[in-house]
Write an enzyme that holds these catalytic residues in place. Structure first.
Site, mmCIF file in Angstrom:
data_model
loop_
_atom_site.group_PDB
_atom_site.id
_atom_site.type_symbol
_atom_site.label_atom_id
_atom_site.label_comp_id
_atom_site.label_asym_id
_atom_site.label_seq_id
_atom_site.Cartn_x
_atom_site.Cartn_y
_atom_site.Cartn_z
ATOM 1 N N ALA A 65 139.731 68.075 -0.831
ATOM 2 C CA ALA A 65 139.569 68.152 -2.276
ATOM 3 C C ALA A 65 140.884 68.603 -2.912
ATOM 4 O O ALA A 65 141.737 69.206 -2.264
ATOM 5 C CB ALA A 65 138.442 69.121 -2.626
ATOM 6 N N GLY A 110 136.984 67.587 2.355
ATOM 7 C CA GLY A 110 136.235 66.566 1.639
ATOM 8 C C GLY A 110 136.518 65.166 2.135
ATOM 9 O O GLY A 110 135.660 64.276 2.032
ATOM 10 N N GLU A 113 134.252 64.789 4.966
ATOM 11 C CA GLU A 113 132.891 64.667 4.447
ATOM 12 C C GLU A 113 132.633 63.273 3.872
ATOM 13 O O GLU A 113 131.538 62.726 4.034
ATOM 14 C CB GLU A 113 132.656 65.739 3.383
ATOM 15 C CG GLU A 113 132.593 67.139 3.979
ATOM 16 C CD GLU A 113 132.489 68.222 2.923
ATOM 17 O OE1 GLU A 113 131.583 69.065 3.031
ATOM 18 O OE2 GLU A 113 133.322 68.226 1.990
ATOM 19 N N GLU A 133 137.687 74.504 5.768
ATOM 20 C CA GLU A 133 137.335 75.345 4.618
ATOM 21 C C GLU A 133 137.267 76.829 4.953
ATOM 22 O O GLU A 133 137.592 77.677 4.116
ATOM 23 C CB GLU A 133 135.985 74.880 4.036
ATOM 24 C CG GLU A 133 136.058 73.582 3.236
ATOM 25 C CD GLU A 133 135.929 72.342 4.085
ATOM 26 O OE1 GLU A 133 135.763 71.258 3.520
ATOM 27 O OE2 GLU A 133 136.003 72.445 5.326
#
Length: 259
Positions: A65, A110, A113, A133
């Site tokens: 992200a 992300g 993901e 993370e």
């Protein structure tokens, strides 16, 4: 269709979506919104039979992200961003067409993901994958804790999630996280080959297959078998089912029309 953060190209019946924020292709609210919008368009386009997602450049599929967008957000702000990303990820995961992630470099946070929402993951040899993370004192918020353990088992998932370390493409393949590892120069050719084969399959049967797999995975066996039976029955109402069986007896290649 013109987009700021995504680039769409079409190769026959295959749509190629490139994350267009090089060199690291970070994910932000604009990208999530555009991803949902373009997937809506592709889902309703009968000329598209399969989708590939990749990153622009050779360094990253998506290196997580966009921290510059996230760092000033409080819990309410991140919740708003998460609603946007979740909507896009769920659309990607449940779209009624096969999706291949062509991972051309780093797939972190992300980015990993996003790849987990795809049906298949093909990696270049230089790719590295991580859910780091924990090293930022947060946890994955785009489905990483849930989709990863469903894919590779909880023990392996805990190893990746708790330590947050990067793994190489070959190790990811050994974990069952990716389907195939190829040289970078062969990545898109391989992904296009897979996607082209999938795009020629009967569309309704493929959609019902995906529905049965995804929906059944989240329920008990008895209900999952009922879901399978319903999906099986739907395929028998299609023109393609009749064509598939007729071609079998006539010993010829079937010609599917997607209905």
């Amino acid at each position: 269709m013109e987009f700021e953060t995504l680039e769409l190209t079409v190769n026959g019946r295959v749509a190629v979506l490139s994350l267009n924020r090089p060199p690291m292709n970070p994910l932000n609210k604009k990208l999530f919104s555009e991803l949902y919008e373009i997937l809506e368009e592709l889902e309703n386009n009968d000329d598209i039979g399969a989708i590939i997602i990749t990153g622009k450049g050779e360094r990253a599929f998506a290196a997580g992200a966009d921290i510059s967008e996230m760092k000033e957000l409080d819990a309410a702000g991140i919740a708003r961003m998460n609603r946007i990303s979740r909507k896009a990820f769920e659309k990607l995961e449940n779209i009624g067409k096969p999706v291949i992630a062509a991972i051309n470099g780093l797939a972190l946070g992300g980015g990993c993901e996003l790849a987990l929402c795809c049906d298949f993951r093909i990696c270049s040899e230089n790719a590295k994958i991580a859910l780091p993370e924990i090293n930022l004192a947060i946890i994955p918020g785009g489905g990483g804790t849930q989709r990863l353990q469903r894919l590779i088992g909880q023990a392996r998932a805990k190893e990746l999630l708790y330590f947050g370390d990067m793994i190489k493409a070959q190790e990811a393949q050994a974990y069952g996280l990716v389907s195939k590892v190829v040289p970078l120069e062969s990545l898109m050719d391989t992904a296009l080959e897979w996607a082209a084969k999938l795009a020629e399959k009967p569309a309704v049967a493929l959609k019902m297959m995906k529905t049965a797999l995804h929906t059944g995975a989240d329920t008990d066996l008895n209900n999952a078998l009922t879901i399978e039976t319903v999906c099986f029955g739907i395929t028998f109402e299609t023109e393609d089912r009749k064509e598939g069986m007729a071609s079998f007896f006539e010993k010829r290649k079937p010609v599917y029309v997607g209905r």
